[in-house]
Design a protein around this motif. Structure first.
Motif, PDB file in Angstrom:
ATOM      1  N   VAL A   1       0.692  -1.326   0.321  1.00 30.01           N
ATOM      2  CA  VAL A   1       0.206   0.016   0.282  1.00 30.01           C
ATOM      3  C   VAL A   1       0.525   1.579  -0.066  1.00 30.01           C
ATOM      4  CG1 VAL A   1      -1.352   1.399   1.602  1.00 30.01           C
ATOM      5  CG2 VAL A   1      -1.793  -1.286   1.285  1.00 30.01           C
ATOM      6  N   GLU A   2       1.729   1.447   0.516  1.00 29.30           N
ATOM      7  CA  GLU A   2       2.572   2.806   0.970  1.00 29.30           C
ATOM      8  C   GLU A   2       3.707   2.854   0.128  1.00 29.30           C
ATOM      9  OE1 GLU A   2       3.077   4.377   4.372  1.00 29.30           O
ATOM     10  OE2 GLU A   2       1.432   2.957   6.014  1.00 29.30           O
ATOM     11  N   PHE A   3       4.332   1.599  -0.218  1.00 30.73           N
ATOM     12  CA  PHE A   3       5.600   1.788  -1.551  1.00 30.73           C
ATOM     13  C   PHE A   3       4.208   2.619  -2.722  1.00 30.73           C
ATOM     14  CE2 PHE A   3       7.102  -2.082   0.492  1.00 30.73           C
ATOM     15  CZ  PHE A   3       8.325  -1.346   1.598  1.00 30.73           C
TER      16      PHE A   3
ATOM     17  N   ALA B   1       7.032  -6.961  -2.203  1.00 30.51           N
ATOM     18  CA  ALA B   1       6.052  -6.463  -2.088  1.00 30.51           C
ATOM     19  C   ALA B   1       6.285  -4.691  -2.874  1.00 30.51           C
ATOM     20  CB  ALA B   1       5.649  -5.563  -0.372  1.00 30.51           C
ATOM     21  N   SER B   2       7.648  -4.874  -2.651  1.00 26.30           N
ATOM     22  CA  SER B   2       8.529  -2.999  -3.963  1.00 26.30           C
ATOM     23  C   SER B   2       8.307  -4.146  -5.293  1.00 26.30           C
ATOM     24  CB  SER B   2       9.663  -2.878  -3.331  1.00 26.30           C
ATOM     25  OG  SER B   2      10.097  -3.211  -1.620  1.00 26.30           O
TER      26      SER B   2
ATOM     27  N   THR C   1      -3.705   2.830  -7.737  1.00 27.81           N
ATOM     28  CA  THR C   1      -4.746   2.069  -7.544  1.00 27.81           C
ATOM     29  C   THR C   1      -4.935   0.811  -7.267  1.00 27.81           C
ATOM     30  OG1 THR C   1      -6.599   2.673  -8.826  1.00 27.81           O
ATOM     31  CG2 THR C   1      -5.985   4.232  -6.765  1.00 27.81           C
ATOM     32  N   GLN C   2      -4.217  -0.035  -8.159  1.00 29.63           N
ATOM     33  CA  GLN C   2      -4.009  -1.663  -8.540  1.00 29.63           C
ATOM     34  C   GLN C   2      -3.005  -2.293  -7.480  1.00 29.63           C
ATOM     35  OE1 GLN C   2      -3.340  -2.912 -12.628  1.00 29.63           O
ATOM     36  NE2 GLN C   2      -5.421  -2.339 -12.890  1.00 29.63           N
ATOM     37  N   ALA C   3      -2.099  -1.079  -7.162  1.00 25.86           N
ATOM     38  CA  ALA C   3      -1.163  -2.233  -6.051  1.00 25.86           C
ATOM     39  C   ALA C   3      -1.419  -1.458  -4.821  1.00 25.86           C
ATOM     40  CB  ALA C   3      -0.090  -1.044  -6.611  1.00 25.86           C
TER      41      ALA C   3
ATOM     42  N   GLY D   1      -5.703  -6.163  -0.039  1.00 28.80           N
ATOM     43  CA  GLY D   1      -6.439  -7.090  -0.124  1.00 28.80           C
ATOM     44  C   GLY D   1      -5.530  -8.250   0.649  1.00 28.80           C
ATOM     45  N   LEU D   2      -4.004  -8.143   1.075  1.00 24.64           N
ATOM     46  CA  LEU D   2      -3.139  -9.013   1.634  1.00 24.64           C
ATOM     47  C   LEU D   2      -3.047  -8.781   2.601  1.00 24.64           C
ATOM     48  CD1 LEU D   2      -0.479 -11.204   1.471  1.00 24.64           C
ATOM     49  CD2 LEU D   2       0.638  -8.494   0.582  1.00 24.64           C
ATOM     50  N   VAL D   3      -3.347  -7.276   2.846  1.00 25.41           N
ATOM     51  CA  VAL D   3      -3.516  -7.947   4.860  1.00 25.41           C
ATOM     52  C   VAL D   3      -4.465  -8.683   5.477  1.00 25.41           C
ATOM     53  CG1 VAL D   3      -4.077  -6.134   6.801  1.00 25.41           C
ATOM     54  CG2 VAL D   3      -2.256  -5.021   4.248  1.00 25.41           C
TER      55      VAL D   3
END
Lengths: 399, 399, 399, 399
Positions: free
Chosen positions: C85-87, C110-111, D75-77, D83-85
């Motif tokens: 989310v944050e990257f 993730a990155s 926003t896709q990322a 989702g992962l969380v």
């Protein structure tokens, strides 16, 4: 050294409200303004605000996507949560002297909470108001988290005081959105036609003739009846013979029901005498409202800005319940016949006298002057109003 | 049909406070209790609470990890944000009649916000208190979001009322943690030795002889000085000749500084006469406190539970500033000599008379009786105290 | 115009590996390096990396807290999610030409995912390796997402090729961590003593005499046995008579079990001849390793860097299973007696000849030269190796 | 004991693909199916899937909102990250034996990553395919994370094998969506009219006469040109004289541009001979496709399902580039004249012979039989294909 101020904007109506303040802060040599935009301001179908802001010569520091789709209360909560996560990162990076927030949106709460945890003082605009809706909870909770309060009305000032905020941290500046109204009165664009610039869809409205403005938002707490209520408003309009500019709803839970009702109306009625807009620049939007013969729906604009303009308002349902209002408002239930009658009454009545209830048009100047002179700090423990009647003995050791 | 109640627990001290209520709700045939545990309760280094809860015969419905590491204010904000995202999902799935929250933790705020967006009424325990710390902001904001209030003291009742909450939604039940104190008094385990059951590290304390209890938490707003302050408390202790049980700090921002100070102290002083514990079952913990000759530190236990027990307390620094306190408390700055002198004074003084300031030990019963009889609903707009002095004309149309 | 490169660092070992590359990129006028640090690098108890990085004259662009506490697999997944989310927000704001990632951490994935969604090409270092652990999944998945590959060994090069990556996007540069080894050999600090600079806790080690280095990490897939295994390694050490520097484990799921075992060992054995460190600057750490008589544990340093140094290694358990290794490694089960015998054998053997298996010390220079000359683009569809044996007819229309 | 299987569904097309498998698993006494729905399946404007699933007699275990609005790659990322969380929390709570995922959506990757961290084995459907788009990266990365593979075609089987997956974990079951096609052929509803049941907007299509089906999705990597391309497809259609069912695009980045083009077309052209649908039940949708004279657009349905049906397809642009295709497909650029000519050619040609390229209609039965007989485990290190040419010496110690 300039005071660094972060402001976080999450909807176009929020931007409209606070725009004159942002401009005044940007122009002040004593202020370093850092603008973060988020939520619906980044979503094209709600009218992406980026270009508007840039054309207003404001610089955007960060864009943070937070809006979870789904048109349900649960997604509002999650949007707030994601906002909180990311605003924390953003505020930690920017490290401002103060955060300036406005209104009662859930992003307002998220931003204010993030600032509170980071020990950054918060200036909150538009606290102390009452609408009678669930927004009151969020607004008053935000007041309790915030450190300084710039309020719009006398009643708001008293309520913030009674909520236990220190009296020397409450400023009655009036609402910055009235500043725009003041400018609009000065501009005198009495035949302004938004259709040239913004397009929109539907019929062509002749702005030299009488028209009304309609804006009907969903009610998050009653989101199962939003479709039906939006239909009622549309049916009421269909029974009248008057031109209208109709504005798409905001993105609260339930917005899809309202949108669906509008789309169906258009399929069935064609364009009639109505033109639909997604959004206009705030200045242009309020000019259209100012020139209209009546404002219809449940937007706070009908209560606030229209009281300054003297534009007659038909306010539908509970969304603005308990909000302070001037003479210009007729309140009705969401009932087709009531709405029709009230609009007819207002069209016959015409303009009301101007009121300073929500401000006199100088809020931005007051706030831009105020901030550099604040000895900015977190507020201390609650010690004033709420402790009336608490004896010294209770504050010290009990027997 | 049973009223479904979700309670969200995020720290072991929060659990300790609310445990008797949870047990009473679990036993009530009119209540369907659904327990969600989160935050520090799931983290081993803060003492994973899962086993404790299960050995108390409470069922855990969901475990939700939310705690972002980092020992900085920014991570508190982000933890709140993640909590909000996930509590929204959890509450949406469980769909309870009411949510029961306690205290002023940031997870409390996240849970209450999530419930508010989902239109689930919230019963908040321990509102209206004042500590003089930043927690006040969060506590009062939570009060404004909550729908029902079970408060501990008379002053708290007045403050919640003055914050504008409806008087008929405020209940003075006393604090549920006093229920445990009442049970402990009844148990009469005057020579209880936690070392057998819990281990801990350090010297062996002879519980038939005099000992003190120390618990010193970090201050999130001053997190840069937390190491130094923890050293001062440790140095003060080193100057005394008394046995001690020392409890590890909570997980607020700054906890690593306190932990570091403790580790260094142990490297340098060996075990002296002190035994360190991470955490005990709440009942056992308060038994140890009850049997001690003095409670030292900045935990609210020194103020609240010790007033009921009559245990002398040396309260250090500002963390409990403005909290209502009984005769049993001596307040000192975080200064080595002041602390030493105050502990010596309290050891000489011995027990104080018991006080009902924070409750009489019947809170759980009162709350378990209360909930099934509530006509549970969201509160309406703020219309009582805060509107004193608001004229009818202001609520209706203005001239 | 300079090529803008974002690198995201989430652990101190990752930083150690890539440091020479970061320095070379920072010094290159053709590169604009933007460093983001996250995960465990921001957590004090894992050794906050901020100061180290700044003392290496590298500028930190952003700090993003992502690490969810809890010492369980579920928190690794959630940490990855928050990172994503944050990257995404960070990469969207920085808008780099390319992202440089290393290794097989979950933050790496993730990155790389965030960059993939944002259509930013990714250069991945250390792909194609095999360890036999669950990290292989993440590493190979990262390879499939990445666009360019700088690999360490010949076998890694073949594997990346066989995974279907275009041959002209695979570069065998060697591992950048070998660059540091090369510098260390050049420095010749054969009696370097970390205790002066870094403190640590425990006994004082005489660095002019023989010592070993121990680093034992938890295994996320077997996290229930991590405590027991760490005890076995500690017991094996207790049976030997040799000085040791012992390094705290990384933050994988299970780390708390390992830490607990170390703490208990210290309670029971006192300091013996061992000194414990949380972390050292990478250069200093590898100097300590280089000067040791044996590397013990399950760190990849024993396999990779020690092959270049010729330092004897006792590699315990499955964590490095299948990783390419030189002559210097003796593999043992996590069995007390096996470990003791192997360490004794290695201490008798002494140094091995140097090996270029993982690189020749020029990786940073190669990569800093490579990047500005890349025609940076997203890779196209997989068309090479993996399609061997796919006939033309299958790629075109089927009959 | 029954094998518990979690399947996570994030789009209606994904549901369509996997529906027969879900039904077969639900009916198997050896399987305990737990269905999680997320992403676009919960969003009304993409056609909320909840009712469809429930009317298919499948039980929904959890609903998890994850979709961040914004119509941009960022926003896709972020959607993947959220989702992962949340999938981590959900899988940790459900604790299934195996997770069943399909396709190449970003939610697929998020789910597979979550399962990987939680050490839950993953069965992946539809791996090994090539489309020539950015989805390939995600699909192959998912293959490397997954533990078992049920593939559709012979080429897919070879590619998964060449990606280094163990041959004994790859099953060529065919694509489950072909199972529906097989049922549809058996049903024989040759004059099925969706307009009665689903409404839709626009003109009424006479299903006893010739009609085409159009579905044109945005391309995330070229999202700036999506509006223009959608206009081209619409213009091509306007040049023809044939009835059409037109389906709204999926929710990839760029979908708003496509939607805007459709809305403008409708404003300008009225309904012509076209009826627009948001979505249909998968069975009904494929029946409409099967009865059509030509499938137009860039949906994989034109390539996959239509090859089984023998329905002529005009495939526009690169979205399905490199996907295996049968005789029934004509590929064209997104050029108005090319599209017009190709549709005319296909309408003249009529039906093609049926092909088993993507399966024979027995996938669900095969998979439901397979799962209870799997000795479910995480796959070991990569040791087969990818290591061809790696000598024994490389796997053991190097000289």
């Amino acid at each position: 050294m300039a005071t660094s101020v972060v402001s976080i904007i999450s909807t176009r109506s929020q931007y409209a409200r606070i725009k004159t303040v942002l401009t005044a802060l940007q122009e002040s040599p004593e202020i370093d303004l850092r603008l973060v935009i988020t939520g619906g301001t980044l979503v094209h179908r709600f009218g992406n605000l980026t270009e508007t802001i840039e054309s207003d010569d404001l610089e955007i520091e960060k864009k943070i996507h937070t809006l979870i789709e789904g048109d349900e209360p649960v997604t509002q909560a999650k949007t707030t949560g994601i906002g909180l996560v990311e605003f924390a990162t953003a505020l930690d990076e920017i490290d401002p002297d103060v955060v300036l927030m406005t209104g009662d949106r859930y992003e307002t709460m998220a931003s204010t909470l993030a600032a509170s945890y980071l020990n950054v003082p918060v200036i909150h605009l538009e606290g102390g108001e009452l609408t009678g809706s669930i927004d009151d909870k969020v607004r008053h909770a935000t007041t309790k988290l915030a450190d300084y309060h710039c309020v719009s009305t006398g009643r708001a000032e008293r309520i913030v005081d009674e909520l236990g905020e220190p009296a020397d941290r409450i400023y009655r500046t009036g609402c910055p959105s009235i500043d725009i109204c003041q400018q609009i009165e000065a501009d005198g664009r009495t035949n302004y036609d938004p259709q040239q610039e913004y397009g929109g869809v539907g019929s062509t409205v002749d702005v030299s003739d009488e028209y009304i403005v309609v804006q009907y938002h969903p009610l998050p707490t009653e989101y199962e009846t939003n479709y039906e209520k939006a239909r009622t408003v549309l049916d009421a309009y269909a029974a009248l013979d008057v031109q209208a500019f109709w504005f798409w709803p905001n993105m609260d839970a339930g917005t899809d029901q309202v949108s669906k009702a509008i789309r169906e109306f258009r399929e069935q009625n064609g364009s009639k005498q109505v033109r639909f807009f997604i959004n206009l620049d705030p200045h242009d939007y309020l000019t259209v409202v100012r020139n209209s013969s009546c404002m219809v729906g449940n937007s706070s604009v009908g209560i606030r800005e229209c009281s300054f303009f003297g534009v007659p308002t038909v306010n539908i349902g509970d969304r603005q319940h308990a909000r302070e209002r001037g003479q210009n408002v007729i309140d009705v239930e969401c009932d087709r016949d009531e709405i029709v009658t009230a609009i007819e009454t207002q069209l016959r009545h015409g303009r009301y006298p101007k009121s300073d209830l929500y401000g006199d048009g100088t809020a931005a100047d007051q706030i831009a002057t105020l901030i550099p002179n604040l000895d900015i700090s977190l507020k201390g423990p609650m010690t004033t109003t709420a402790l009336d009647g608490v004896t010294e003995g209770e504050l010290l050791n009990h027997e």
